[in-house]
Design an enzyme around this catalytic site. Sequence first.
Site, PDB file in Angstrom:
ATOM      1  N   LYS A  12       3.307  11.956  -6.142  1.00  0.00           N
ATOM      2  CA  LYS A  12       2.336  10.396  -5.441  1.00  0.00           C
ATOM      3  C   LYS A  12       0.776  10.573  -6.323  1.00  0.00           C
ATOM      4  CE  LYS A  12       0.682   7.816  -1.584  1.00  0.00           C
ATOM      5  NZ  LYS A  12       0.455   7.455  -0.113  1.00  0.00           N
ATOM      6  N   ASP A  61      -5.708   4.206  -1.140  1.00  0.00           N
ATOM      7  CA  ASP A  61      -4.860   3.650  -0.914  1.00  0.00           C
ATOM      8  C   ASP A  61      -5.659   2.090   0.508  1.00  0.00           C
ATOM      9  OD1 ASP A  61      -3.069   2.767   0.941  1.00  0.00           O
ATOM     10  OD2 ASP A  61      -2.866   4.840   1.277  1.00  0.00           O
ATOM     11  N   LYS A  65      -6.184  -0.396   6.059  1.00  0.00           N
ATOM     12  CA  LYS A  65      -6.354   0.510   6.556  1.00  0.00           C
ATOM     13  C   LYS A  65      -8.343  -0.255   7.611  1.00  0.00           C
ATOM     14  CE  LYS A  65      -4.350   3.949   4.543  1.00  0.00           C
ATOM     15  NZ  LYS A  65      -3.768   4.921   5.582  1.00  0.00           N
ATOM     16  N   ASP A 122      -5.799  10.178  -1.962  1.00  0.00           N
ATOM     17  CA  ASP A 122      -4.069   9.956  -2.214  1.00  0.00           C
ATOM     18  C   ASP A 122      -3.198   9.526  -3.747  1.00  0.00           C
ATOM     19  OD1 ASP A 122      -2.188   9.001  -0.475  1.00  0.00           O
ATOM     20  OD2 ASP A 122      -1.895   6.818  -0.327  1.00  0.00           O
ATOM     21  N   ASP A 154       1.094  -0.372   3.687  1.00  0.00           N
ATOM     22  CA  ASP A 154       0.349   1.347   3.457  1.00  0.00           C
ATOM     23  C   ASP A 154       1.039   2.055   3.827  1.00  0.00           C
ATOM     24  OD1 ASP A 154      -2.102   2.311   3.925  1.00  0.00           O
ATOM     25  OD2 ASP A 154      -2.117   2.059   5.872  1.00  0.00           O
ATOM     26  N   GLU A 212       3.090   2.878   0.600  1.00  0.00           N
ATOM     27  CA  GLU A 212       3.240   2.411   0.208  1.00  0.00           C
ATOM     28  C   GLU A 212       3.802   3.669  -1.155  1.00  0.00           C
ATOM     29  OE1 GLU A 212       0.158   3.295   1.309  1.00  0.00           O
ATOM     30  OE2 GLU A 212      -0.009   4.891  -0.341  1.00  0.00           O
ATOM     31  N   ARG A 222       6.867   5.941  -0.527  1.00  0.00           N
ATOM     32  CA  ARG A 222       7.801   6.485  -0.395  1.00  0.00           C
ATOM     33  C   ARG A 222       8.160   4.962  -1.561  1.00  0.00           C
ATOM     34  NH1 ARG A 222       8.055   5.617   5.716  1.00  0.00           N
ATOM     35  NH2 ARG A 222       5.976   6.217   5.615  1.00  0.00           N
TER      36      ARG A 222
HETATM   37  N1  BES Z   1      -1.466   7.612   2.174  1.00  0.00           N
HETATM   38  C1  BES Z   1      -1.957   7.780   3.141  1.00  0.00           C
HETATM   39  C2  BES Z   1      -1.204   8.586   4.605  1.00  0.00           C
HETATM   40  C3  BES Z   1      -2.444   9.630   4.932  1.00  0.00           C
HETATM   41  C4  BES Z   1      -2.885   9.151   6.221  1.00  0.00           C
HETATM   42  C5  BES Z   1      -2.795  10.858   4.400  1.00  0.00           C
HETATM   43  C6  BES Z   1      -4.472   9.921   6.393  1.00  0.00           C
HETATM   44  C7  BES Z   1      -3.627  11.292   3.971  1.00  0.00           C
HETATM   45  C8  BES Z   1      -5.107  11.354   5.414  1.00  0.00           C
HETATM   46  C9  BES Z   1      -0.141   6.146   4.016  1.00  0.00           C
HETATM   47  O1  BES Z   1       0.136   5.392   2.485  1.00  0.00           O
HETATM   48  C10 BES Z   1      -0.130   5.709   4.716  1.00  0.00           C
HETATM   49  O2  BES Z   1      -1.036   5.366   4.653  1.00  0.00           O
HETATM   50  N2  BES Z   1       1.255   6.048   5.334  1.00  0.00           N
HETATM   51  C11 BES Z   1       1.266   5.547   6.464  1.00  0.00           C
HETATM   52  C12 BES Z   1       2.524   5.278   6.771  1.00  0.00           C
HETATM   53  C13 BES Z   1       3.034   3.921   7.848  1.00  0.00           C
HETATM   54  C14 BES Z   1       2.039   2.678   7.529  1.00  0.00           C
HETATM   55  C15 BES Z   1       3.812   4.030   8.320  1.00  0.00           C
HETATM   56  C16 BES Z   1       0.344   6.591   8.361  1.00  0.00           C
HETATM   57  O3  BES Z   1       1.080   7.479   7.475  1.00  0.00           O
HETATM   58  O4  BES Z   1       0.128   5.984   8.447  1.00  0.00           O
HETATM   59 ZN    ZN Z   2      -1.164   6.565   0.917  1.00  0.00          ZN
HETATM   60 MN    MN Z   3      -0.922   3.967   2.997  1.00  0.00          MN
END
Ligand code: BES
Ligand code: ZN
Ligand code: MN
Length: 470
Positions: free
Chosen positions: A238, A243, A250, A261, A320, A322, A324
């Site tokens: 990834k 992000d 966010k 990210d 968010d 994204e 996947r």
């Molecule tokens: N890049 C983030 C995940 C992340 C969060 C990595 C904190 C490192 C530290 C990912 O893209 C994301 O935002 N995931 C969301 C998914 C949710 C919207 C289903 C998350 O984990 O909140």
């Molecule tokens: Zn992300």
């Molecule tokens: Mn995200």
Amino acid sequence: MHDLTLTSVAGKSELTVVVVGHCAARLPRLVEVQAARLAKGEVSGQLNLVASEGRYLLVKLAEKPWLIGGEAWRLLGRDIIEGVRAAKAAVATVLVEGKAAEPQALAEGLLLADYRFNTMRSGKEGKRAQITVRLPGHAAAVEAGRTMASAQNLARELADLPPNLLNPTTFAARAKKVAMGLGLRLKITSGVRALTKAGFPGLVQVGKAGSAEPALVELHYEPKRAKKGATRLALVGKGITFDSGGISIKPGDKMWEMKGDMSGAAAVLAAISVIARQKPGIPVSAYLCLAENMPDRNAMRPGDIYQARNGKFIHVDNTDAEGRLVLSDVLTYACEQGATHLVDVATLTGACVVALGDKIAGLMSRHEAFAQLVRAAGQEVGEELWPLPLYGEYRGQIDHPHADINNTGGRYGGALTAGLFLGEFVPENVKWAHLDIAGPAIHTGGWRYYAKGMTGFATRSLVAIARKLG
Ligand code: BES
Ligand code: ZN
Ligand code: MN
């Protein structure tokens, strides 16, 4: 960043580092007495000893049950670097011998601990003194350690680079440099138009509002003599260079950390750079899924539905989620290209950090034996990859009434539903493992031998996986 030289040649030394318990070299009496006291635990930590015969730094291996796979030696490398710099020595010779010594891990620790992202500091912090550390008698280990640590430090540098400088275009250019230097076959598919035509809608959806256009970078290693009908390993990373969350933006607190990210793609690039040097007997392909996730009038919206490469319709519940989306089509593609074994690496979910903390990565797989191989590979190089279930009953959480699959699965089990989502894009016969490195890769406060900043986590594990398969 080249302020440490590691050599394996003995020479005139200004500072002698004695690894207590691992050095049978004849020592001056005073040093011997102090070493014995340190070994017995009568004094703790490290001693900076000045003896008449020269200057000695005594260091002792940390004994903690969680320090697996050479970690005690990497930490020792950190202690040595700190000791040598504190003593203001320019040259140090480290004496280690004995069966239990792990000179490669030590060399890695020295180089990993010395890394600083300081190219953007204009003051004296950006100008660290050059030091030379010698590990006499360990030429092969020093070379192997240098290869590994330099690659991991490349992954850290890419992740530490600010997102105004590292975007999908500049990342791809860095990957190209790596490929050229090592003779890897390179393919870059870049821009919304080309990616649409080539069938990577996930990268397009996520990256179309980015400040630079999304890209898919492939680096292929082919062995001179491949074993017949054998294994083909694919590594998919990834690579979200920033992000923001997109339209599902966010909160601002610590949002800057999302410059990291792209740590999965960085680890994949770093790993194949080591693999290309090690030349295993199996082909290995690296895929970097590069995009910037931004809000904009062209951005993907919550509610959008699009069709993935494998034909499945995806409902975008949250922009968010994204990671996947950029991974899914590339997983399908890697399998089309003949991967028998597939490992994806992603800073995928905050839920994984909640589940396992920030020092352990999540490992999900439908193939028990392959999961065990992957976990063991991590443990050999000091990285914990802990199994989490791809529990079939939770598949219902990513059902959607209007599409084949939803891109979020609710608050509970968020790391698992993300894993289940990815599984929809990998045929059952492919031995696939998913690594969620959100915690240990974006571990910015400093950890073990990592200074404040990103860690390049999973680089070493990926190399170890290839070695086990090859
Ligand atoms: N890049 C983030 C995940 C992340 C969060 C990595 C904190 C490192 C530290 C990912 O893209 C994301 O935002 N995931 C969301 C998914 C949710 C919207 C289903 C998350 O984990 O909140
Ligand atoms: Zn992300
Ligand atoms: Mn995200």
